[in-house]
Design a protein around this motif. Sequence first.
Motif, PDB file in Angstrom:
ATOM      1  N   ARG A 117      30.350  38.017  29.425  1.00 10.39           N
ATOM      2  CA  ARG A 117      29.660  38.650  30.552  1.00 10.39           C
ATOM      3  C   ARG A 117      28.686  39.741  30.091  1.00 10.39           C
ATOM      4  O   ARG A 117      28.503  40.766  30.749  1.00 10.39           O
ATOM      5  N   GLY A 131      25.555  39.512  30.058  1.00  7.58           N
ATOM      6  CA  GLY A 131      24.330  39.476  30.854  1.00  7.58           C
ATOM      7  C   GLY A 131      23.273  38.643  30.165  1.00  7.58           C
ATOM      8  O   GLY A 131      23.020  38.802  28.963  1.00  7.58           O
ATOM      9  N   LEU A 132      22.632  37.758  30.914  1.00  5.87           N
ATOM     10  CA  LEU A 132      21.640  36.862  30.321  1.00  5.87           C
ATOM     11  C   LEU A 132      20.448  37.607  29.742  1.00  5.87           C
ATOM     12  O   LEU A 132      19.785  37.114  28.832  1.00  5.87           O
ATOM     13  N   LEU A 164      14.477  36.363  36.832  1.00  6.60           N
ATOM     14  CA  LEU A 164      15.447  35.378  36.365  1.00  6.60           C
ATOM     15  C   LEU A 164      14.881  33.968  36.487  1.00  6.60           C
ATOM     16  O   LEU A 164      15.048  33.134  35.589  1.00  6.60           O
ATOM     17  N   TYR A 209      14.401  31.543  33.239  1.00  6.13           N
ATOM     18  CA  TYR A 209      15.429  30.507  33.096  1.00  6.13           C
ATOM     19  C   TYR A 209      15.165  29.238  33.894  1.00  6.13           C
ATOM     20  O   TYR A 209      16.060  28.412  34.031  1.00  6.13           O
ATOM     21  N   LEU A 229      22.321  25.583  32.154  1.00  9.75           N
ATOM     22  CA  LEU A 229      22.975  26.546  33.045  1.00  9.75           C
ATOM     23  C   LEU A 229      22.905  26.103  34.493  1.00  9.75           C
ATOM     24  O   LEU A 229      23.928  25.876  35.137  1.00  9.75           O
ATOM     25  N   LYS A 278      28.014  30.044  31.629  1.00  7.84           N
ATOM     26  CA  LYS A 278      28.291  31.021  32.685  1.00  7.84           C
ATOM     27  C   LYS A 278      29.150  32.178  32.179  1.00  7.84           C
ATOM     28  O   LYS A 278      29.169  33.248  32.790  1.00  7.84           O
ATOM     29  N   MET A 304      27.122  35.310  31.740  1.00 15.20           N
ATOM     30  CA  MET A 304      26.470  35.905  32.905  1.00 15.20           C
ATOM     31  C   MET A 304      27.229  37.133  33.397  1.00 15.20           C
ATOM     32  O   MET A 304      28.449  37.171  33.364  1.00 15.20           O
ATOM     33  N   ASP A 363      23.495  38.367  37.413  1.00 15.18           N
ATOM     34  CA  ASP A 363      23.076  37.008  37.099  1.00 15.18           C
ATOM     35  C   ASP A 363      23.685  36.018  38.081  1.00 15.18           C
ATOM     36  O   ASP A 363      23.011  35.097  38.560  1.00 15.18           O
ATOM     37  N   GLU A 364      24.958  36.209  38.377  1.00 16.05           N
ATOM     38  CA  GLU A 364      25.662  35.301  39.278  1.00 16.05           C
ATOM     39  C   GLU A 364      25.064  35.346  40.677  1.00 16.05           C
ATOM     40  O   GLU A 364      24.936  34.320  41.347  1.00 16.05           O
ATOM     41  N   LEU A 416      21.562  33.518  40.475  1.00 19.73           N
ATOM     42  CA  LEU A 416      21.517  32.117  40.054  1.00 19.73           C
ATOM     43  C   LEU A 416      21.162  31.190  41.214  1.00 19.73           C
ATOM     44  O   LEU A 416      20.461  30.184  41.027  1.00 19.73           O
TER      45      LEU A 416
END
Length: 239
Positions: free
Chosen positions: A136, A138-139, A169, A173, A179, A186, A189, A193-194, A197
């Motif tokens: 986790r 973070g992307l 984002l 991405y 992803l 995931k 993330m 991010d979640e 998405l």
Amino acid sequence: MLILLFQVKKMREEYRKMDRVEMSIWECCELLNDVIDESDPDLDEPQIEHLLQTAEAIRKDFPNEDWLHLTALVHDLGKVLLLPIFGELPQWAVVGDTYPVGCAFDESIIHHEYFKENPDYQNPAYNTKYGVYRERCGLDNVMMSWGHDDYMYLVAKENKSTLPSAGLLIIRYHSFYALHRAGAYKHLMNEEDEENLKWVQIFNKYDLYSKSKVRIDVEKVKPYYLSLIEKYFPAKLRW
């Protein structure tokens, strides 16, 4: 083509200088008329046609999300990397699916079998689930294979665009199919991010399926998009 972590870092450092040209977002849109993405079998029109088709389709269905309209317009501007002034990078280094480097290559990545020839595949520092990252993290802290997505993301960040995090984002991405289509990675993330998405997944439907032979009246829609550019970007950007 093999893409190594150190090569990605080198490309990011080089292009983060933003010392090639100064121009507006709309000028870059027009410059994209000279670009054809050979990886896209569904599109033989200049890229600006795709940008406007995507943006207008999203605008119709999400009329109150102006940031999303503009994100659709600018999402592929990084493809200018194919042009001489930006280094004339080869197609494989600009377009196509993107994926993290510095950790194990997921089997959902297209042509996954060829990663066995990549030295990072055998490197114990890079070939585990987390590799050089933590759970986790973070992307935004993950290194992605270099291409037009990451370049336009850097342009937006370095020029202090006020697009919301969901827009950024999407830009970075939208080609990360492992992803947002296969659900891989995931574990890297974070909460933000979640939350964002879902917008990448919404956008992807328009990015893939809004392509059409119906031409957009550029002069008719141009004033609207110029107003959004003024709202979310500086008048001139460093590229």
